[in-house]
Motif scaffolding. Structure first.
Motif, PDB file in Angstrom:
ATOM      1  N   SER A   4       0.832  -1.205   0.000  1.00  0.00           N
ATOM      2  CA  SER A   4       0.000   0.000   0.000  1.00  0.00           C
ATOM      3  C   SER A   4       0.872   1.263   0.000  1.00  0.00           C
ATOM      4  CB  SER A   4      -0.962   0.012   1.175  1.00  0.00           C
ATOM      5  OG  SER A   4      -0.253   0.105   2.406  1.00  0.00           O
ATOM      6  N   ILE A   5       2.017   1.204   0.673  1.00  0.00           N
ATOM      7  CA  ILE A   5       2.943   2.343   0.668  1.00  0.00           C
ATOM      8  C   ILE A   5       3.526   2.531  -0.722  1.00  0.00           C
ATOM      9  CG2 ILE A   5       5.130   3.199   1.565  1.00  0.00           C
ATOM     10  CD1 ILE A   5       4.414   1.873   4.234  1.00  0.00           C
ATOM     11  N   ASN A   6       3.893   1.434  -1.383  1.00  0.00           N
ATOM     12  CA  ASN A   6       4.429   1.515  -2.733  1.00  0.00           C
ATOM     13  C   ASN A   6       3.395   2.052  -3.718  1.00  0.00           C
ATOM     14  OD1 ASN A   6       6.944   0.575  -2.023  1.00  0.00           O
ATOM     15  ND2 ASN A   6       6.472  -1.558  -2.506  1.00  0.00           N
ATOM     16  N   VAL A   7       2.147   1.643  -3.550  1.00  0.00           N
ATOM     17  CA  VAL A   7       1.075   2.123  -4.427  1.00  0.00           C
ATOM     18  C   VAL A   7       0.888   3.624  -4.235  1.00  0.00           C
ATOM     19  CG1 VAL A   7      -1.414   2.006  -4.852  1.00  0.00           C
ATOM     20  CG2 VAL A   7      -0.103  -0.103  -4.560  1.00  0.00           C
ATOM     21  N   LYS A   8       0.905   4.072  -2.981  1.00  0.00           N
ATOM     22  CA  LYS A   8       0.758   5.500  -2.697  1.00  0.00           C
ATOM     23  C   LYS A   8       1.933   6.294  -3.275  1.00  0.00           C
ATOM     24  CE  LYS A   8      -2.048   5.112   1.460  1.00  0.00           C
ATOM     25  NZ  LYS A   8      -2.117   5.359   2.900  1.00  0.00           N
ATOM     26  N   GLU A   9       3.138   5.783  -3.097  1.00  0.00           N
ATOM     27  CA  GLU A   9       4.319   6.467  -3.637  1.00  0.00           C
ATOM     28  C   GLU A   9       4.269   6.505  -5.160  1.00  0.00           C
ATOM     29  OE1 GLU A   9       7.781   4.565  -2.068  1.00  0.00           O
ATOM     30  OE2 GLU A   9       7.462   5.333  -0.052  1.00  0.00           O
ATOM     31  N   ASN A  10       3.851   5.387  -5.767  1.00  0.00           N
ATOM     32  CA  ASN A  10       3.751   5.316  -7.213  1.00  0.00           C
ATOM     33  C   ASN A  10       2.699   6.313  -7.720  1.00  0.00           C
ATOM     34  OD1 ASN A  10       4.162   4.488  -9.812  1.00  0.00           O
ATOM     35  ND2 ASN A  10       2.944   2.621  -9.642  1.00  0.00           N
ATOM     36  N   ALA A  11       1.574   6.392  -7.025  1.00  0.00           N
ATOM     37  CA  ALA A  11       0.524   7.335  -7.398  1.00  0.00           C
ATOM     38  C   ALA A  11       1.028   8.773  -7.237  1.00  0.00           C
ATOM     39  CB  ALA A  11      -0.718   7.102  -6.558  1.00  0.00           C
ATOM     40  N   SER A  12       1.744   9.032  -6.166  1.00  0.00           N
ATOM     41  CA  SER A  12       2.292  10.371  -5.942  1.00  0.00           C
ATOM     42  C   SER A  12       3.286  10.742  -7.031  1.00  0.00           C
ATOM     43  CB  SER A  12       2.970  10.458  -4.581  1.00  0.00           C
ATOM     44  OG  SER A  12       2.037  10.321  -3.546  1.00  0.00           O
ATOM     45  N   ASP A  13       4.111   9.778  -7.418  1.00  0.00           N
ATOM     46  CA  ASP A  13       5.077  10.030  -8.495  1.00  0.00           C
ATOM     47  C   ASP A  13       4.365  10.345  -9.811  1.00  0.00           C
ATOM     48  OD1 ASP A  13       7.143   9.609  -6.737  1.00  0.00           O
ATOM     49  OD2 ASP A  13       7.547   7.544  -7.401  1.00  0.00           O
ATOM     50  N   LYS A  14       3.304   9.584 -10.101  1.00  0.00           N
ATOM     51  CA  LYS A  14       2.550   9.822 -11.336  1.00  0.00           C
ATOM     52  C   LYS A  14       1.862  11.184 -11.308  1.00  0.00           C
ATOM     53  CE  LYS A  14       1.690   5.063 -12.708  1.00  0.00           C
ATOM     54  NZ  LYS A  14       0.666   4.043 -12.999  1.00  0.00           N
ATOM     55  N   ILE A  15       1.345  11.550 -10.147  1.00  0.00           N
ATOM     56  CA  ILE A  15       0.700  12.860 -10.013  1.00  0.00           C
ATOM     57  C   ILE A  15       1.715  13.977 -10.222  1.00  0.00           C
ATOM     58  CG2 ILE A  15      -0.400  14.419  -8.353  1.00  0.00           C
ATOM     59  CD1 ILE A  15      -1.835  11.909  -7.221  1.00  0.00           C
ATOM     60  N   GLU A  16       2.862  13.856  -9.609  1.00  0.00           N
ATOM     61  CA  GLU A  16       3.908  14.866  -9.768  1.00  0.00           C
ATOM     62  C   GLU A  16       4.368  14.961 -11.227  1.00  0.00           C
ATOM     63  OE1 GLU A  16       4.975  17.182  -7.656  1.00  0.00           O
ATOM     64  OE2 GLU A  16       3.427  16.410  -6.322  1.00  0.00           O
ATOM     65  N   GLN A  17       4.496  13.824 -11.883  1.00  0.00           N
ATOM     66  CA  GLN A  17       4.891  13.818 -13.291  1.00  0.00           C
ATOM     67  C   GLN A  17       3.819  14.492 -14.143  1.00  0.00           C
ATOM     68  OE1 GLN A  17       5.497   9.926 -14.955  1.00  0.00           O
ATOM     69  NE2 GLN A  17       6.198  10.722 -16.920  1.00  0.00           N
ATOM     70  N   ALA A  18       2.565  14.191 -13.870  1.00  0.00           N
ATOM     71  CA  ALA A  18       1.463  14.809 -14.619  1.00  0.00           C
ATOM     72  C   ALA A  18       1.439  16.316 -14.388  1.00  0.00           C
ATOM     73  CB  ALA A  18       0.135  14.179 -14.220  1.00  0.00           C
ATOM     74  N   ARG A  19       1.676  16.742 -13.165  1.00  0.00           N
ATOM     75  CA  ARG A  19       1.716  18.178 -12.862  1.00  0.00           C
ATOM     76  C   ARG A  19       2.861  18.866 -13.600  1.00  0.00           C
ATOM     77  NH1 ARG A  19       0.580  18.039  -6.366  1.00  0.00           N
ATOM     78  NH2 ARG A  19      -1.686  17.828  -6.517  1.00  0.00           N
ATOM     79  N   ALA A  20       4.011  18.209 -13.641  1.00  0.00           N
ATOM     80  CA  ALA A  20       5.158  18.783 -14.345  1.00  0.00           C
ATOM     81  C   ALA A  20       4.878  18.891 -15.838  1.00  0.00           C
ATOM     82  CB  ALA A  20       6.405  17.937 -14.097  1.00  0.00           C
ATOM     83  N   GLU A  21       4.254  17.862 -16.415  1.00  0.00           N
ATOM     84  CA  GLU A  21       3.909  17.903 -17.839  1.00  0.00           C
ATOM     85  C   GLU A  21       2.881  18.991 -18.116  1.00  0.00           C
ATOM     86  OE1 GLU A  21       2.650  13.982 -18.944  1.00  0.00           O
ATOM     87  OE2 GLU A  21       4.644  13.120 -18.632  1.00  0.00           O
ATOM     88  N   LEU A  22       1.887  19.115 -17.244  1.00  0.00           N
ATOM     89  CA  LEU A  22       0.867  20.152 -17.398  1.00  0.00           C
ATOM     90  C   LEU A  22       1.491  21.538 -17.302  1.00  0.00           C
ATOM     91  CD1 LEU A  22      -2.080  21.002 -17.692  1.00  0.00           C
ATOM     92  CD2 LEU A  22      -2.298  20.800 -15.206  1.00  0.00           C
ATOM     93  N   GLU A  23       2.385  21.722 -16.351  1.00  0.00           N
ATOM     94  CA  GLU A  23       3.060  23.012 -16.205  1.00  0.00           C
ATOM     95  C   GLU A  23       3.862  23.344 -17.454  1.00  0.00           C
ATOM     96  OE1 GLU A  23       6.193  25.332 -13.247  1.00  0.00           O
ATOM     97  OE2 GLU A  23       5.760  23.216 -12.915  1.00  0.00           O
ATOM     98  N   SER A  24       4.554  22.361 -17.984  1.00  0.00           N
ATOM     99  CA  SER A  24       5.341  22.564 -19.199  1.00  0.00           C
ATOM    100  C   SER A  24       4.443  22.922 -20.376  1.00  0.00           C
ATOM    101  CB  SER A  24       6.143  21.305 -19.507  1.00  0.00           C
ATOM    102  OG  SER A  24       6.812  21.428 -20.727  1.00  0.00           O
ATOM    103  N   THR A  25       3.325  22.229 -20.500  1.00  0.00           N
ATOM    104  CA  THR A  25       2.388  22.505 -21.585  1.00  0.00           C
ATOM    105  C   THR A  25       1.795  23.902 -21.455  1.00  0.00           C
ATOM    106  OG1 THR A  25       1.840  20.164 -21.755  1.00  0.00           O
ATOM    107  CG2 THR A  25       0.267  21.712 -22.700  1.00  0.00           C
ATOM    108  N   LEU A  26       1.396  24.272 -20.253  1.00  0.00           N
ATOM    109  CA  LEU A  26       0.829  25.603 -20.043  1.00  0.00           C
ATOM    110  C   LEU A  26       1.855  26.701 -20.304  1.00  0.00           C
ATOM    111  CD1 LEU A  26      -1.375  24.986 -16.886  1.00  0.00           C
ATOM    112  CD2 LEU A  26      -2.133  25.314 -19.243  1.00  0.00           C
ATOM    113  N   ASP A  27       3.091  26.465 -19.926  1.00  0.00           N
ATOM    114  CA  ASP A  27       4.153  27.437 -20.218  1.00  0.00           C
ATOM    115  C   ASP A  27       4.341  27.595 -21.724  1.00  0.00           C
ATOM    116  OD1 ASP A  27       4.591  27.946 -17.555  1.00  0.00           O
ATOM    117  OD2 ASP A  27       6.341  26.617 -17.393  1.00  0.00           O
ATOM    118  N   ALA A  28       4.301  26.490 -22.451  1.00  0.00           N
ATOM    119  CA  ALA A  28       4.448  26.556 -23.911  1.00  0.00           C
ATOM    120  C   ALA A  28       3.284  27.300 -24.546  1.00  0.00           C
ATOM    121  CB  ALA A  28       4.557  25.142 -24.485  1.00  0.00           C
ATOM    122  N   ILE A  29       2.071  27.047 -24.059  1.00  0.00           N
ATOM    123  CA  ILE A  29       0.901  27.751 -24.590  1.00  0.00           C
ATOM    124  C   ILE A  29       0.990  29.238 -24.281  1.00  0.00           C
ATOM    125  CG2 ILE A  29      -1.597  28.034 -24.306  1.00  0.00           C
ATOM    126  CD1 ILE A  29      -1.728  24.973 -23.900  1.00  0.00           C
TER     127      ILE A  29
END
Length: 81
Positions: A4-29
């Protein structure tokens, strides 16, 4: 419990990655639609083009001036009868 800790960490990593991609996309726009920046880029390109070879710009300006004078003369001198 470790799973359950690994799942939470994995989910957190995916969320952070998605946020970084979104930030990059918004900056480009934001960069793409920054009108002031685009105007500066076009102004720089035009200035460089004129400094490299001013003849086409001079010919274009002369042609535009002749066109304006011709339209004004046509409007003034044409018969409206």
């Amino acid at each position: 419990m470790s799973d359950s800790i690994n799942v939470k960490e994995n989910a957190s990593d995916k969320i952070e990655q998605a946020r970084a991609e979104l930030e990059s996309t918004l900056d480009a726009i934001e960069d793409k639609f920054n009108v002031g920046k685009r105007v500066d880029e076009v102004t720089t390109r035009v200035r460089d083009s004129y400094e490299t070879n001013p003849l086409p710009w001079i010919v274009g300006a002369a042609a535009a001036a002749v066109s304006v004078v011709a339209v004004i003369a046509w409007a003034i001198l044409s018969d409206d009868d």
